[in-house]
Design a protein around this motif. Sequence first.
Motif, short mmCIF file in Angstrom:
data_model
loop_
_atom_site.label_atom_id
_atom_site.label_comp_id
_atom_site.label_asym_id
_atom_site.label_seq_id
_atom_site.Cartn_x
_atom_site.Cartn_y
_atom_site.Cartn_z
N THR A 6 0.86 -1.18 0.00
CA THR A 6 0.00 0.00 0.00
C THR A 6 0.90 1.23 0.00
N TYR A 7 0.64 2.12 -0.95
CA TYR A 7 1.43 3.34 -1.10
C TYR A 7 0.54 4.56 -0.87
N ARG A 8 1.08 5.54 -0.19
CA ARG A 8 0.43 6.84 -0.10
C ARG A 8 1.18 7.75 -1.07
N VAL A 9 0.42 8.36 -1.97
CA VAL A 9 1.03 9.18 -3.02
C VAL A 9 0.44 10.59 -2.97
N ILE A 10 1.32 11.57 -3.00
CA ILE A 10 0.90 12.96 -3.13
C ILE A 10 1.31 13.40 -4.53
N VAL A 11 0.32 13.79 -5.33
CA VAL A 11 0.57 14.28 -6.69
C VAL A 11 0.33 15.79 -6.66
N ARG A 12 1.36 16.53 -7.03
CA ARG A 12 1.26 17.99 -7.08
C ARG A 12 1.29 18.44 -8.53
N GLY A 13 0.60 19.54 -8.80
CA GLY A 13 0.58 20.07 -10.15
C GLY A 13 0.09 21.50 -10.16
N THR A 14 -0.06 22.03 -11.35
CA THR A 14 -0.56 23.39 -11.52
C THR A 14 -1.80 23.35 -12.41
#
Length: 110
Positions: A6-14
């Motif tokens: 199980t992975y926790r992923v933070i995806v950032r963008g504009t």
Amino acid sequence: MSEQHTYRVIVRGTFDGLSQESRSRLLAEVDAHGLSAMQFTEEGSLAYDRTLKHFSYRLVVVSDAADGEDMAAAIAEDRVETALKELGHGFGGLKSTVTDMDTMKINYKR
């Protein structure tokens, strides 16, 4: 079948090239997408502020451990792209940070 992690992923963008309709909709919902509403879920939790410049998405991804964090990041980014396209919001510059919850060491205070 390989072991699942199980992975926790933070995806950032504009946000990029938002239509007036998208801007209006995002601003109308801004209070529901603040930092206090963020949580890790399979669907993802979108957070942004009134400037409508940057956003972050928090997701839970379950994937084969052998595929590693790169695959978890790719899956998360694909989910974010799909969600934002379905909502009609323009975006760019996606970058991910991944944490493998199954290998994370927790230090408990005594």
